[in-house]
Design an enzyme around this catalytic site. Structure first.
Site, mmCIF file in Angstrom:
data_model
loop_
_atom_site.group_PDB
_atom_site.id
_atom_site.type_symbol
_atom_site.label_atom_id
_atom_site.label_comp_id
_atom_site.label_asym_id
_atom_site.label_seq_id
_atom_site.Cartn_x
_atom_site.Cartn_y
_atom_site.Cartn_z
ATOM 1 N N GLY A 18 37.003 75.351 47.039
ATOM 2 C CA GLY A 18 37.752 74.108 47.713
ATOM 3 C C GLY A 18 38.438 74.302 48.922
ATOM 4 O O GLY A 18 38.389 75.379 49.700
ATOM 5 N N GLN A 35 44.778 63.980 50.453
ATOM 6 C CA GLN A 35 45.118 63.791 49.092
ATOM 7 C C GLN A 35 45.298 62.278 48.891
ATOM 8 O O GLN A 35 44.944 61.845 47.955
ATOM 9 C CB GLN A 35 45.761 64.694 48.474
ATOM 10 C CG GLN A 35 45.157 66.146 48.430
ATOM 11 C CD GLN A 35 46.202 67.200 48.379
ATOM 12 O OE1 GLN A 35 47.237 67.074 48.553
ATOM 13 N NE2 GLN A 35 45.875 68.207 47.527
ATOM 14 N N CYS A 90 48.426 69.841 43.101
ATOM 15 C CA CYS A 90 48.909 70.943 42.471
ATOM 16 C C CYS A 90 50.532 70.567 42.150
ATOM 17 O O CYS A 90 51.182 71.139 41.462
ATOM 18 C CB CYS A 90 48.435 72.237 42.769
ATOM 19 S SG CYS A 90 48.911 72.402 44.562
ATOM 20 N N SER A 148 56.940 68.214 50.051
ATOM 21 C CA SER A 148 56.173 69.150 49.719
ATOM 22 C C SER A 148 56.773 70.683 49.519
ATOM 23 O O SER A 148 57.635 70.639 50.053
ATOM 24 C CB SER A 148 54.740 69.174 50.598
ATOM 25 O OG SER A 148 54.070 68.273 50.736
ATOM 26 N N GLU A 167 53.222 70.538 55.247
ATOM 27 C CA GLU A 167 51.955 70.783 55.221
ATOM 28 C C GLU A 167 50.964 69.497 55.370
ATOM 29 O O GLU A 167 51.472 68.432 54.865
ATOM 30 C CB GLU A 167 51.780 71.590 53.980
ATOM 31 C CG GLU A 167 52.186 70.627 52.557
ATOM 32 C CD GLU A 167 50.867 69.824 51.780
ATOM 33 O OE1 GLU A 167 49.846 70.053 52.461
ATOM 34 O OE2 GLU A 167 51.349 69.168 50.979
ATOM 35 N N PRO A 168 49.811 69.721 55.929
ATOM 36 C CA PRO A 168 48.848 68.510 56.060
ATOM 37 C C PRO A 168 47.937 68.001 54.926
ATOM 38 O O PRO A 168 47.512 67.213 55.066
ATOM 39 C CB PRO A 168 48.295 68.921 57.354
ATOM 40 C CG PRO A 168 48.019 70.305 57.065
ATOM 41 C CD PRO A 168 49.521 70.853 56.521
ATOM 42 N N GLN A 169 47.716 68.925 53.876
ATOM 43 C CA GLN A 169 46.906 68.684 52.996
ATOM 44 C C GLN A 169 47.162 67.360 52.168
ATOM 45 O O GLN A 169 46.265 66.640 51.682
ATOM 46 C CB GLN A 169 46.765 69.707 51.934
ATOM 47 C CG GLN A 169 45.768 70.921 52.296
ATOM 48 C CD GLN A 169 45.811 71.863 51.249
ATOM 49 O OE1 GLN A 169 46.844 72.639 50.870
ATOM 50 N NE2 GLN A 169 44.383 71.900 50.572
#
Length: 432
Positions: free
Chosen positions: A195, A124, A52, A113, A118-120
């Site tokens: 999600g 990805q 995003c 980020s 942030e770990p997401q």
């Protein structure tokens, strides 16, 4: 091989442009194959990272060709989003070689980020590698780049406090809702999508024990599974317009290419609510909620970009951890650059080995003929070693004789370093 990263992110491009260039997981493999077909002659390695907050194309190719690939890559990416190449170029950045590695390592470590640490993004990026591998566009160089980025990110997380106490998008959404509603225990919350991001937001809201929670998802079974975790209700996405008025807060994050909550649906919901306020968060790129909804008097709509100020304020408090992380990244970049330099010498090494093997084969054939004629072993060995020595030194000596002035001096220094090294071992093979 050389590497470049072409991309746009939350700091360089507006939300709607990022939405046009967002790739769903199922789109990555065909997109990469299309990119490879477009640039067939160069046969570059390629990988796409799309979230995003960013869309980035990583490319590895022969150093002679890599600079010629940047403009075609921009044009190809622009076509995917239905915009012109010149328009897109205004919002993109290009990082090459060391800078590309540094950028990839910073992204993987969460330093680039919107939510610091942030770990997401790591998951990805791993997905991007899997998709590139499936598309057949990964290659050795990009494989190394991404594997090293994962190692650097792991070290950053274990050796620093970069991710400690970070305010995530999920926590930020709850904080904003708390500012609008007196007590979150009195509200009903609707989550659209099922999600990872929706799961995170639902977890944060569930901790505040709202009056009710519901999950609306295109696949009812998946929605029921997530709703069951939080003691909530599952809805079909098709039922959303008729049920929207029941909820005080709506958080949406799907992979839809078009908005799924329109202005008319929200207007009807407000009328049924008798203008009681609605809190809405659109975490999707492209948007899930039509932007015109923000103009309605009793709607408080926030996008991904609207949350940036809130999440960045926590990041400023961890400057020391950022400096530690940057030092770890610097070391990773040096290591990758050294690997790239070594890779650059591989064709030369292979050519030298082939040349040496050809010489060896010629001299062996000559030696066998001498033995067949009955010549002594000593004479054959003498001829064999002389032949190999002559072939090894002929080109070097010819270059030395042809050179003059500074060129000869530099060449002599190189030849001395290559051929006149002092052996560190005795002739019998034992160390001194």
């Amino acid at each position: 091989m050389s590497v470049f990263a072409l991309g746009l992110n939350h700091t360089t491009a507006p939300l709607d442009l990022r939405g046009k260039l967002a790739f769903g997981p199922e789109q990555l493999t065909p997109a990469l194959r299309g990119f490879r077909e477009r640039l067939q002659r160069s046969m570059p390695e390629a990988a796409l990272v799309s979230t995003c907050n960013r869309t980035e194309l990583y490319v590895a190719a022969d150093p002679k060709a890599v600079h010629e690939l940047v403009r075609p890559a921009v044009d190809w990416l622009a076509e995917q989003g239905g915009v012109s190449g010149s328009q897109l170029q205004t919002f993109t950045y290009v990082r090459e070689d060391r800078d590309a590695a540094r950028h990839a390592f910073r992204v993987a470590s969460g330093l680039d980020s919107m939510v610091l640490g942030e770990p997401q993004i790591l998951g990805q990026m791993k997905q991007a590698v899997r998709q590139a591998d499936e598309a057949g566009t990964l290659g050795t160089t990009l494989h190394q780049l991404f594997q090293r980025s994962f190692s650097v990110a792991k070290e950053v997380r274990t050796a620093t406090e970069i991710g400690a106490h970070s305010i995530s998008m999920a926590a930020a959404a709850v904080r904003l809702a708390s500012q609008l509603f007196e007590d979150l225990k009195d509200i009903r919350v609707l989550f659209v999508g099922a999600g990872e991001m929706i799961e995170l937001v639902a977890t944060h809201f569930a901790a505040r024990t709202p009056k009710g929670m519901a999950i609306a998802n295109r696949t009812l079974e998946r929605g029921e599974h997530l709703a069951g975790r939080f003691g909530g209700e599952a809805l079909r996405l098709a039922d959303l317009p008729q049920r929207l008025h029941e909820f005080d807060a709506v958080v949406s994050c799907t992979a839809s290419s078009l908005p799924i909550i329109g202005l008319g649906a929200v207007e009807r919901a407000l009328k049924a609510r008798r203008n009681r306020p609605m809190f809405m968060v659109d975490l999707a790129v492209p948007r899930d909620i039509e932007p015109e909804v923000a103009q309605l008097r009793d709607v408080y709509l926030y996008t991904v970009d609207d949350l940036s100020t809130l999440v960045q304020s926590a990041g400023e408090k961890r400057q020391a951890a950022v400096e530690q992380a940057e030092a770890i990244i610097d070391a990773g970049v040096l290591s990758f650059a050294h690997w790239l330099d070594q890779r650059a010498a591989v064709p030369l090494i292979q050519a030298l080995n082939r040349q040496a093997e050809d010489w060896r084969a010629i001299e062996m054939q000559r030696a066998r003929k001498m033995l067949a004629r009955g010549e002594s072993v000593d004479a054959v060995l003498e001829a064999l070693t002389r032949g190999l020595t002559h072939k090894m030194l002929h080109g070097t000596l010819a270059e030395l004789h042809a050179a003059d002035g500074d060129e000869r001096e530099q060449l002599a220094t190189t030849v001395s370093r290559l051929f006149l090294r002092q052996s560190s071992r005795h002739p019998n093979g034992e160390g001194r």
